[in-house]
Design an enzyme around this catalytic site. Structure first.
Site, PDB file in Angstrom:
ATOM      1  CB  SER A 170      43.389  29.245  32.174  1.00 31.45           C
ATOM      2  OG  SER A 170      43.669  29.216  33.557  1.00 31.45           O
ATOM      3  N   GLY A 203      45.936  35.490  28.664  1.00 33.38           N
ATOM      4  CA  GLY A 203      45.526  36.643  27.845  1.00 33.38           C
ATOM      5  C   GLY A 203      44.904  36.298  26.503  1.00 33.38           C
ATOM      6  CB  ILE A 210      44.325  40.757  26.085  1.00 30.05           C
ATOM      7  CG1 ILE A 210      43.762  41.083  27.478  1.00 30.05           C
ATOM      8  CG2 ILE A 210      45.123  41.930  25.541  1.00 30.05           C
ATOM      9  CD1 ILE A 210      42.847  42.281  27.545  1.00 30.05           C
ATOM     10  N   PRO A 250      56.250  22.862  26.415  1.00 27.98           N
ATOM     11  CG  PRO A 250      55.973  23.906  28.491  1.00 27.98           C
ATOM     12  CD  PRO A 250      56.988  23.668  27.406  1.00 27.98           C
ATOM     13  CB  THR A 251      54.472  25.950  22.922  1.00 31.28           C
ATOM     14  OG1 THR A 251      54.395  26.953  23.921  1.00 31.28           O
ATOM     15  CG2 THR A 251      53.767  26.444  21.672  1.00 31.28           C
ATOM     16  CB  CYS A 293      25.249  48.999  41.114  1.00 28.16           C
ATOM     17  SG  CYS A 293      23.774  47.987  40.894  1.00 28.16           S
ATOM     18  CG  MET A 323      22.718  55.160  43.781  1.00 20.08           C
ATOM     19  SD  MET A 323      21.152  54.289  44.052  1.00 20.08           S
ATOM     20  CE  MET A 323      19.996  55.379  43.318  1.00 20.08           C
ATOM     21  CD  GLN A 324      20.829  48.841  45.510  1.00 28.30           C
ATOM     22  OE1 GLN A 324      21.209  47.969  46.287  1.00 28.30           O
ATOM     23  NE2 GLN A 324      20.155  48.555  44.402  1.00 28.30           N
ATOM     24  CG  HIS A 376      26.897  48.280  36.855  1.00 24.14           C
ATOM     25  ND1 HIS A 376      27.766  47.991  37.878  1.00 24.14           N
ATOM     26  CD2 HIS A 376      25.734  47.686  37.166  1.00 24.14           C
ATOM     27  CE1 HIS A 376      27.144  47.222  38.774  1.00 24.14           C
ATOM     28  NE2 HIS A 376      25.902  47.027  38.367  1.00 24.14           N
ATOM     29  CD  GLU A 379      30.711  49.501  36.429  1.00 18.41           C
ATOM     30  OE1 GLU A 379      30.212  50.634  36.543  1.00 18.41           O
ATOM     31  OE2 GLU A 379      30.349  48.526  37.127  1.00 18.41           O
TER      32      GLU A 379
END
Ligand code: GLN
Length: 541
Positions: A13, A16, A19, A190-191, A386, A389-390, A517, A519
């Protein structure tokens, strides 16, 4: 009938796959096709919302309020469009749906079985996702790695789709080729095993995306072609890239788009969009850099620093920096050290700007509050998101309004000054322990007040941003805080909830914090306006 491309991982894992999926989508979209992307996660959790971010990475929030895997964020950024909740499924979600249908007698009294009922549910969700976004091509990323027990049923769904419509379904294996130091050679074995493993699930890959530190050479391509039973041209070199947005261009060097379209029998269109290429070229030539500190707590895993918990923030900072022709150097600042000793706060002077991101719970909270106070007093550009801000509201209440014990009831339920408090509709949910998927989630409107920095930045009155929180600004303290100079620049018109606070320009170069948020909505070709303005102030510093 849309076409389907399954993206499956081999060997390990973290190489990517997300992506890769997003990049294939980008390539096909640039050739004029309508593309959507679906993520399947093999865990039992109904969504990513209940998982520890250190273990699982960021919880990405969709416009329609789903708490998903961070890969959905990659899809949105690469495809430059919103991905809806139907495009995300987990084992838990699939089983839950099948069991609910069974309870509703939707199977007409027959015995409901793991096969075929679970793969059928998976298939119907994939089809629905493709249909709802009216796509020519749907990409489906199967989480996990081939050979794992938990992804078997998803591979079974993929196999069955291919069996029914062999011309409309393709398989891409994203694999990894190690170059062990002691051997000094790139190894394909491995592939080869990963392909065998996939074969035993009844699937032959149409493409291998060969992830490795370096580009693939001819002998490796030949070997993989022979042993994995693929045309040499369908083995795509995928070396580590400096910038993830370069990956589609790397794939195109090996003509991946052309090969996919040929197999799908789609008339090959030339890439129609140069903006992406231009952006990547621009990024590669940027020399100057802006230094941003992120004061957080979700990044140490044993001896390793992982950035996955804050991936959308990192990307949003990059997008905005590139916009101004700068790179962003991001440094992780552990909030807890500011609790141990105030003297560490001085290091914040070495940063062009400081972000305090979202978070939960008490660890590091006092350190974050101290960091915010330091930025306020020393005029260091500050951007709170978030929780950020608080905590900025708490800092202001304590140190400017003299409410020394001001706090959020998340941490101090009995504080005499609950400037941040639980939303009324949340109280019942917590009482019955209904934690999963019950925060205030997804897109909500925000009305921007006249003559504020935020209004000027957005350039309009009504905006919508994505949320994920239970606690909120307590309006009982609004007057006291405003009288002392806090500006409330954004409010949700339906509920009156405070969405943005800021300090005026005369007092501070940039002090803005949002309950939402931003972002999640920043895209490489379309950086978020708040992040842009933040970076602009940082560059001035
Ligand atoms: N813990 C806070 C809340 O639940 C902030 C959440 C966040 O930062 N996403 O309201």
């Amino acid at each position: 009938m849309p076409k389907y491309i399954f993206i499956i991982g081999g060997v390990m894992s973290g190489i990517g796959k997300g992506i890769t999926t997003a990049s294939i989508g980008r390539i096909l979209q640039d050739r004029g096709f309508k593309v959507t992307a679906v993520k399947i996660d093999p865990y039992i959790n109904i969504d990513a919302g209940t998982m520890n971010p250190i273990e699982h990475g960021e919880v990405f929030v969709t416009e329609d309020g789903d708490e998903t895997d961070q890969d959905i964020g990659n899809y949105e950024r690469f495809l430059n469009k919103n991905i809806p909740s139907i495009n995300y499924m987990t084992t838990g979600r699939v089983y839950e749906a099948v069991i609910r249908k069974e309870r509703n007698l939707e199977f007409n009294g027959r015995c409901v079985e793991v096969v075929p009922d679970i793969p059928n549910e998976v298939i119907s969700r994939i089809r629905k996702a493709a249909k709802e976004s009216v796509s020519d091509i749907a990409l489906i990323e199967v989480g996990g790695t081939v050979g794992e027990y938990q992804s078997l049923l998803f591979l079974e769904a993929a196999r069955l789709m291919h069996l029914k419509h062999p011309k409309d379904v393709l398989f891409v294996l994203v694999s990894y080729l190690p170059i062990p130091n002691i051997i000094g050679e790139m190894k394909t074995k491995p592939t080869q095993y990963a392909v065998r493993s996939l074969n035993s699930a009844g699937i032959q890959p149409d493409f291998i995306i060969a992830r490795a530190a370096l580009p693939l050479d001819e002998p490796r391509k030949r070997k993989l072609s022979t042993f994995c039973n693929l045309d040499r041209r369908d083995i795509i070199s995928a070396p580590d890239a400096e910038c993830i947005y370069e990956v589609p261009l790397n794939f195109e060097k090996d003509k991946l788009g052309e090969r996919i379209l040929k197999k799908l029998n789609f008339k090959g269109k030339k890439s129609q969009n140069n903006d992406w290429r231009k952006l990547v070229n621009k990024i590669k030539n940027i020399k100057k850099s802006v230094k941003i500190g992120i004061v957080g707590k979700y990044f140490m895993s044993g001896r390793f620093t992982l950035m996955d918990s804050y991936i959308s923030i990192i990307e949003a900072l990059k997008h905005a920096s590139w916009f101004y022709g700068s790179q962003s150097e991001i440094v992780w600042l552990d909030a807890e050290k500011y609790e141990k000793d105030k003297k560490y706060l001085k290091e914040l002077r070495g940063y062009d700007g400081v972000v305090v991101p979202g978070g939960f719970g008490g660890r590091g909270v006092e350190g974050k509050i101290r960091a915010i106070g330091y930025c306020r007093k020393n005029k260091i550009p500050f951007f709170g998101l978030c929780y950020g801000m608080q905590l900025a509201v708490i800092e202001f209440a304590r140190n400017i309004c003299g409410l020394k014990k001001a706090h959020t009831t998340e941490i101090k339920p009995k504080t005499p000054n609950p400037v941040i408090d639980l939303m009324p509709e949340q109280k019942k949910k917590l009482r019955i322990k209904a934690y999963g998927g019950t925060m205030r989630l997804g897109g909500y409107n925000c009305l921007l007040q006249k003559n504020t920095i935020s209004r000027k930045i957005y350039g309009k009155e009504l905006i919508s941003e994505r949320h994920r929180h239970r606690y909120e600004f307590n309006n009982a303290y609004k007057d006291i805080l405003m009288k002392k100079g806090l500006i409330i620049s954004g409010i949700n018109p339906e509920s009156n909830l405070v969405e943005i606070i800021e300090l005026p320009r005369e007092k501070h170069p940039f002090f803005v914090a949002t309950q939402f948020h931003p972002e999640f909505k920043s895209r490489p070709l379309n950086p978020h306006p708040l992040f842009r303005e933040f970076i602009k102030s940082c560059l001035k510093k």
